[in-house]
Every structure is written in structure tokens, then in C-alpha cells.
Design a protein around this motif. Structure first.
Motif, PDB file in Angstrom:
ATOM      1  N   GLY A 177       0.849  -1.179   0.000  1.00  0.00           N
ATOM      2  CA  GLY A 177       0.000   0.000   0.000  1.00  0.00           C
ATOM      3  C   GLY A 177       0.884   1.227   0.000  1.00  0.00           C
ATOM      4  N   GLU A 178       0.442   2.310  -0.633  1.00  0.00           N
ATOM      5  CA  GLU A 178       1.278   3.495  -0.747  1.00  0.00           C
ATOM      6  C   GLU A 178       0.449   4.770  -0.665  1.00  0.00           C
ATOM      7  OE1 GLU A 178       3.211   3.833  -4.516  1.00  0.00           O
ATOM      8  OE2 GLU A 178       1.396   3.403  -5.652  1.00  0.00           O
ATOM      9  N   LEU A 179       1.117   5.845  -0.233  1.00  0.00           N
ATOM     10  CA  LEU A 179       0.537   7.183  -0.201  1.00  0.00           C
ATOM     11  C   LEU A 179       1.563   8.132  -0.792  1.00  0.00           C
ATOM     12  CD1 LEU A 179      -1.749   9.116   0.768  1.00  0.00           C
ATOM     13  CD2 LEU A 179      -0.460   9.353   2.910  1.00  0.00           C
ATOM     14  N   ALA A 228       6.762  12.163  -4.119  1.00  0.00           N
ATOM     15  CA  ALA A 228       7.402  11.628  -2.920  1.00  0.00           C
ATOM     16  C   ALA A 228       6.333  10.853  -2.169  1.00  0.00           C
ATOM     17  CB  ALA A 228       7.970  12.738  -2.050  1.00  0.00           C
ATOM     18  N   GLY A 229       6.699   9.679  -1.668  1.00  0.00           N
ATOM     19  CA  GLY A 229       5.679   8.864  -1.025  1.00  0.00           C
ATOM     20  C   GLY A 229       6.219   7.902  -0.002  1.00  0.00           C
ATOM     21  N   ALA A 239      10.432   5.253   2.296  1.00  0.00           N
ATOM     22  CA  ALA A 239      10.113   6.548   1.694  1.00  0.00           C
ATOM     23  C   ALA A 239      10.731   6.564   0.304  1.00  0.00           C
ATOM     24  CB  ALA A 239      10.659   7.690   2.545  1.00  0.00           C
ATOM     25  N   ASN A 240       9.959   7.035  -0.686  1.00  0.00           N
ATOM     26  CA  ASN A 240      10.397   6.931  -2.079  1.00  0.00           C
ATOM     27  C   ASN A 240      10.247   8.240  -2.834  1.00  0.00           C
ATOM     28  OD1 ASN A 240      10.665   3.781  -2.602  1.00  0.00           O
ATOM     29  ND2 ASN A 240       8.848   4.093  -1.328  1.00  0.00           N
ATOM     30  N   LEU A 241      11.154   8.464  -3.788  1.00  0.00           N
ATOM     31  CA  LEU A 241      11.056   9.530  -4.776  1.00  0.00           C
ATOM     32  C   LEU A 241      10.947   8.906  -6.158  1.00  0.00           C
ATOM     33  CD1 LEU A 241      13.776  12.070  -3.532  1.00  0.00           C
ATOM     34  CD2 LEU A 241      11.294  12.391  -3.450  1.00  0.00           C
TER      35      LEU A 241
END
Length: 242
Positions: free
Chosen positions: A56-58, A68-69, A100-102
Motif C-alpha cells: 500500500g502506498e501514499l 514523494a511517497g 520513503a520513495n522519490l
């Protein structure tokens, strides 16, 4: 002639405003998503194996194509085979992770408004992140079985059944955009390939000395997923027509 001279600047200004209004679009600043798929491991055991991942992601959208998420995963990573592995090793890891991702999409860098091909591929993206993975071994061979062809009963193989390691995911994927009745991008079908590099010896539960086993590369697992995203929140103007 004086009337014509007066109206010409107004016409130019009006045309510029009209062009500007049609050369931009509104987009939602937030999205959330769900998905899953198979994964394949590469660890200290000789051969990897297939497992599964759900996520799941936001995401926050700086633009429609730069995000960014935060992503949370749960799944199973496994490898080895107690019967066929040269060292009779095998593990099953029910893991969970938060990163945390870009992500940067092709649409941010190219002029897709005048090219059908570029418009179709504008959702291609690359990304990188950092986070933590919680490892939990539900099945692992610590002692060689009594029927092993070489050193039966040898053990225990060193390592931990539960551990927390640093995780660096690298993403390559594609977003296919779906529009609602008002012309906004509201949904996305997502295809993603993710390489997960772990820094530590917790992914497979084995922490052997390099004098006994080759142990030079980070333990990794690759995930291949399909998912859906939903856009929501307040809207903002973007310089290109979406």
C-alpha cells in the motif's frame, strides 16, 4: 485605423490568455494505491525462489510526474532447498517493510503534447527510496539433516530468526492514466519492477563468515507487481495539458 490600432493589442493579449489557459491542466496533489505480485530472492543460499508481496502506498505530487511517497509492504521471501541445496539450507521469511520513495516520470522531461508516442509513454518512471525491513523466519534450516550427503548433523548455521535491516528499493515502472468525467486524471493502472537491496544479514536468516561461504553481495529480492492508484485532495495547475 485608430480603432484598429487600439483593438490589436487587446486581441494579442486575449489570444495569449486563451493560449495559456489551454496549455495547462489541473491535477490532484495526492494519490493512494494498492497492489501486489510475485518476488524472487537472491541471498546467501545457492538458489533463490519465488514468493509474494502486497503493498500500500501514499504519494504527494509535486507535479503530476514528480512524487514523494511512503510505501508499506508485507509478504514472503524464500530460498534454498533442504534436499537439493549443496549445504541443505532453506529459509522462509514473512517480512514487512516501510520505505520513503522519490519517483520521476518521463512526462516531466519531454514535450508529450505534440507527440502521440510520447503521450503514450509519459508514465514511464524511475525511483529510489530508503527504509527498514522487518525479517521474521517462519521456517529455516539451522542444522543439516541426518541424511545429508556431506557433514550430516552439522550446525548450527549462525544467524537470527528475527531482525531489522536497512532497505533500499529501486523502482522502474509505468503508469497508465485514466480520466474521470471532468477530464481530471483520477485513476492509474500501475506496473512496477522493484529491486530491494538489504544491508544486513537478516533477509535469509544466515550470517555466515565469508571464510566458509561466499557472502560478498547484499541480500536482495526483486518484486514484480501490478496495482491501482486513486487521486484525491486539492488541485493545482500544471504547465502542460494532461
Amino acid at each position: 485605423m485608430p480603432k484598429l490600432l487600439k483593438s490589436t493589442p487587446l486581441t494579442i493579449v486575449f489570444a495569449t490568455l486563451v493560449h495559456f489557459s489551454f496549455a495547462q491542466s489541473n491535477y490532484f496533489k495526492w494519490s493512494c494505491g494498492l497492489g501486489g505480485g510475485p518476488n524472487y530472492s537472491k541471498t546467501d543460499v545457492v538458489k533463490g525462489s519465488w514468493g509474494y508481496t502486497a503493498y500500500g502506498e501514499l504519494n504527494y505530487h509535486f507535479t503530476p510526474f514528480v512524487t514523494a511517497g511512503v510505501e508499506a509492504q508485507y509478504g514472503m521471501v524464500q530460498g534454498g532447498d533442504v534436499r537439493n541445496d549443496p549445504n541443505n539450507r532453506q529459509f522462509v521469511n514473512k517480512y514487512s517493510s516501510v520505505t520513503a520513495n522519490l519517483k520521476f516520470m518521463l512526462g516531466e522531461a519531454v514535450n508529450f503534447e505534440r507527440s502521440t508516442f510520447l503521450d503514450n509513454v509519459k508514465g514511464i518512471y524511475a525511483g529510489i527510496g530508503v527504509g527498514l525491513i522487518n525479517n521474521s523466519m517462519t521456517d529455516i534450516v539451522r542444522f543439516k539433516p541426518s541424511w545429508a550427503a556431506y557433514e550430516p548433523g552439522f550446525g548450527p548455521f549462525p544467524g537470527k530468526d528475527k531482525s531489522l535491516d536497512l532497505l533500499v528499493p529501486i523502482n522502474l515502472g509505468f503508469n497508465y492514466y485514466l480520466y474521470d468525467g471532468y477530464g481530471y486524471v483520477r485513476y492509474v493502472i500501475n506496473l512496477n519492477a522493484q529491486s530491494n537491496f538489504t544491508f544486513g544479514e537478516g533477509l535469509d536468516g544466515y550470517d555466515d563468515s565469508s571464510r566458509n561461504f561466499k557472502n560478498y553481495d547484499p541480500d536482495t529480492f526483486n518484486t514484480y507487481s501490478i496495482g491501482v492508484k486513486y487521486f484525491f485532495g486539492y488541485i493545482k495547475a500544471y504547465r502542460k495539458t494532461l
